[in-house]
Design a protein around this motif. Structure first.
Motif, PDB file in Angstrom:
ATOM      1  N   THR A 129     -21.799 -35.348  16.424  1.00  0.00           N
ATOM      2  CA  THR A 129     -21.049 -34.379  15.605  1.00  0.00           C
ATOM      3  C   THR A 129     -19.673 -34.928  15.245  1.00  0.00           C
ATOM      4  O   THR A 129     -18.704 -34.195  15.172  1.00  0.00           O
ATOM      5  CB  THR A 129     -20.898 -33.048  16.357  1.00  0.00           C
ATOM      6  OG1 THR A 129     -20.183 -33.287  17.585  1.00  0.00           O
ATOM      7  CG2 THR A 129     -22.250 -32.437  16.681  1.00  0.00           C
ATOM      8  N   SER A 130     -19.608 -36.219  15.022  1.00  0.00           N
ATOM      9  CA  SER A 130     -18.337 -36.882  14.764  1.00  0.00           C
ATOM     10  C   SER A 130     -17.724 -36.442  13.435  1.00  0.00           C
ATOM     11  O   SER A 130     -18.289 -36.674  12.357  1.00  0.00           O
ATOM     12  CB  SER A 130     -18.527 -38.404  14.760  1.00  0.00           C
ATOM     13  OG  SER A 130     -17.347 -39.054  14.326  1.00  0.00           O
ATOM     14  N   LEU A 131     -16.555 -35.830  13.519  1.00  0.00           N
ATOM     15  CA  LEU A 131     -15.841 -35.452  12.299  1.00  0.00           C
ATOM     16  C   LEU A 131     -15.310 -36.677  11.570  1.00  0.00           C
ATOM     17  O   LEU A 131     -15.128 -36.655  10.351  1.00  0.00           O
ATOM     18  CB  LEU A 131     -14.695 -34.497  12.642  1.00  0.00           C
ATOM     19  CG  LEU A 131     -15.111 -33.087  13.090  1.00  0.00           C
ATOM     20  CD1 LEU A 131     -13.891 -32.289  13.537  1.00  0.00           C
ATOM     21  CD2 LEU A 131     -15.828 -32.356  11.967  1.00  0.00           C
ATOM     22  N   HIS A 132     -15.054 -37.748  12.322  1.00  0.00           N
ATOM     23  CA  HIS A 132     -14.594 -38.985  11.675  1.00  0.00           C
ATOM     24  C   HIS A 132     -15.697 -39.559  10.785  1.00  0.00           C
ATOM     25  O   HIS A 132     -15.413 -40.092   9.703  1.00  0.00           O
ATOM     26  CB  HIS A 132     -14.187 -40.010  12.735  1.00  0.00           C
ATOM     27  CG  HIS A 132     -12.934 -39.661  13.467  1.00  0.00           C
ATOM     28  ND1 HIS A 132     -11.696 -39.644  12.873  1.00  0.00           N
ATOM     29  CD2 HIS A 132     -12.727 -39.287  14.763  1.00  0.00           C
ATOM     30  CE1 HIS A 132     -10.772 -39.299  13.752  1.00  0.00           C
ATOM     31  NE2 HIS A 132     -11.372 -39.065  14.895  1.00  0.00           N
ATOM     32  N   TYR A 133     -16.949 -39.448  11.229  1.00  0.00           N
ATOM     33  CA  TYR A 133     -18.062 -39.932  10.416  1.00  0.00           C
ATOM     34  C   TYR A 133     -18.210 -39.073   9.162  1.00  0.00           C
ATOM     35  O   TYR A 133     -18.471 -39.590   8.074  1.00  0.00           O
ATOM     36  CB  TYR A 133     -19.356 -39.908  11.236  1.00  0.00           C
ATOM     37  CG  TYR A 133     -20.466 -40.743  10.641  1.00  0.00           C
ATOM     38  CD1 TYR A 133     -20.604 -42.085  10.967  1.00  0.00           C
ATOM     39  CD2 TYR A 133     -21.373 -40.187   9.743  1.00  0.00           C
ATOM     40  CE1 TYR A 133     -21.618 -42.864  10.417  1.00  0.00           C
ATOM     41  CE2 TYR A 133     -22.389 -40.948   9.177  1.00  0.00           C
ATOM     42  CZ  TYR A 133     -22.504 -42.289   9.523  1.00  0.00           C
ATOM     43  OH  TYR A 133     -23.499 -43.053   8.964  1.00  0.00           O
ATOM     44  N   VAL A 134     -18.041 -37.763   9.332  1.00  0.00           N
ATOM     45  CA  VAL A 134     -18.070 -36.872   8.165  1.00  0.00           C
ATOM     46  C   VAL A 134     -16.974 -37.269   7.177  1.00  0.00           C
ATOM     47  O   VAL A 134     -17.189 -37.300   5.965  1.00  0.00           O
ATOM     48  CB  VAL A 134     -17.886 -35.397   8.601  1.00  0.00           C
ATOM     49  CG1 VAL A 134     -17.905 -34.481   7.377  1.00  0.00           C
ATOM     50  CG2 VAL A 134     -18.968 -34.977   9.575  1.00  0.00           C
ATOM     51  N   SER A 135     -15.795 -37.603   7.710  1.00  0.00           N
ATOM     52  CA  SER A 135     -14.671 -38.007   6.856  1.00  0.00           C
ATOM     53  C   SER A 135     -15.012 -39.266   6.055  1.00  0.00           C
ATOM     54  O   SER A 135     -14.657 -39.381   4.876  1.00  0.00           O
ATOM     55  CB  SER A 135     -13.425 -38.242   7.708  1.00  0.00           C
ATOM     56  OG  SER A 135     -12.975 -37.046   8.295  1.00  0.00           O
TER      57      SER A 135
END
Length: 379
Positions: A303-309
């Protein structure tokens, strides 16, 4: 003498009536916020009589002249009280079921026909037995909410009073900042609003500017809308811009959407909210952010928000503005992969012995080898 022209009066008995149970009035209404009661009554009317069944939080906010947060709080309050049931999809309310007040079908309900019969016979309203067990249960399960602070009544400042107050350095500075936000000089209505919140309620300059920023982010410039937000903050005891922003963000659909899409059931940490806030510069629709979250989970199992970014940044650089644009990007990527795979040169496998240097023999050496072979056969 000219005779006076008369007229006749006719009426239509097609006016609608909305049934509100006595139990609601006695038990639920006294402890509820006034705005909550307004919302409930309007929904009740729409359910029973209005042909227009499609509503939204923003429509209700405009009708009630309050903020969208006020509407959401009202809906959640009646949901907790058990008088309505909400269904949500992708962080948005998709359906509301208005439930009957407990006891309505038995002791509390009085039909219109019964009321008409009572009026015709001259009977008064029949006594209704009180279900003390139900009422006691409601009181124990739903404690009375903390009373809201009393706010000073709004009054209109005279031109002389306004002129004197505007000379205050803090008020003058605030007006200048508000004019910069609005892009025009403040109107008399906005001036009265600024004076009311700063002089009567006690808003600081920073809090008042935050108030206007919050309203303008929602595309609202009307003084009455801005006033409704400010009144809501004052009743909640909000005193700083940080508290105001936190209150506004608590109802942010983006946080809820991201948490649901990633399967996060806890409250998002401040650091996580900062990452989500950084996406605002892309101005992506919720559907695109949801798609980025979905791909993050499928591609990383995390659930990495950095990956979403990273995904959102890539789409922003590719000028993505819709889900169809994402499909085009996917198709382009697949074509590129096939092109690279089709253009590869086939390199034959090397013989495992070809790296060894080959020996070269002279004529004398060949002759010597032949002689050695002949001797070996003769022996």
């Amino acid at each position: 003498m000219i005779a006076e022209m008369g007229f006749t009066i006719t009426g239509e008995r097609n006016a609608g009536y909305t049934q509100i149970s006595n139990l609601f009035i006695r038990t639920y209404m006294p402890t509820a916020n006034g705005n909550f009661v307004k919302v409930y009554l309007y929904l009740k009317m729409v359910c029973e009589h209005s042909e227009e069944k499609d509503l939204s939080v923003s429509k209700l906010a405009d009708l009630m002249e309050c903020t969208e947060n006020d509407i959401l709080r009202a809906l959640r309050y009646w949901n907790r009280e058990g008088l309505l049931e909400m269904q949500e999809e992708d962080g948005e309310i998709s359906r509301i079921l208005l439930r009957d007040t407990p006891g309505t079908d038995t002791a509390e309900a009085v039909s219109h026909e019964t009321i008409s019969d009572m009026a015709a016979t001259g009977d008064t309203e029949p006594e209704i037995e009180t279900n003390t067990e139900i009422e006691a249960g409601i009181e124990s399960e739903n404690p009375v909410e903390t009373a809201e602070p009393d706010l000073p009544d709004k009054h209109t400042y005279t031109p002389l009073q306004a002129e004197a107050l505007v000379k205050d350095i803090e008020i003058e500075k605030t007006i200048t900042r508000v004019e910069a936000l609005l892009g025009i000089p403040v109107s008399p209505a906005h001036l009265q609003l600024i004076l009311y919140f700063m002089c009567d309620i006690g808003f600081s300059s920073e809090l008042l500017v935050t108030l206007y920023e919050t309203a303008l982010k929602k595309g609202k410039k009307q003084p009455r809308y801005i006033e409704a937000i400010g009144i809501s903050w004052a009743k909640q005891g909000i005193q700083t811009p940080e508290e105001a922003k936190q209150e506004s963000e608590s109802f942010s659909g983006t946080y809820s959407l991201v948490a649901k899409a990633l399967g996060i059931s806890r409250n998002l940490a401040p650091a996580e909210r900062e990452i989500i806030d950084s996406w605002n510069t892309y101005h992506f629709a919720d559907s695109i952010i949801k798609e980025a979250c979905k791909r993050t989970v499928l591609q990383t199992g995390d659930t990495s928000l950095h990956y979403v970014s990273k995904i959102l940044k890539d789409w922003h650089e590719k000028q993505v503005i819709s889900l169809k644009d994402i499909e085009k990007c996917d198709e382009s990527y697949q074509r590129q992969k096939r092109s690279v795979a089709g253009g590869k040169k086939i390199i034959p496998a090397q013989n495992q012995f070809q790296n060894f240097p080959q020996r070269s023999y002279s004529k004398n050496e060949y002759s010597s080898l032949e002689k050695q072979l002949l001797r070996a056969k003769e022996s």
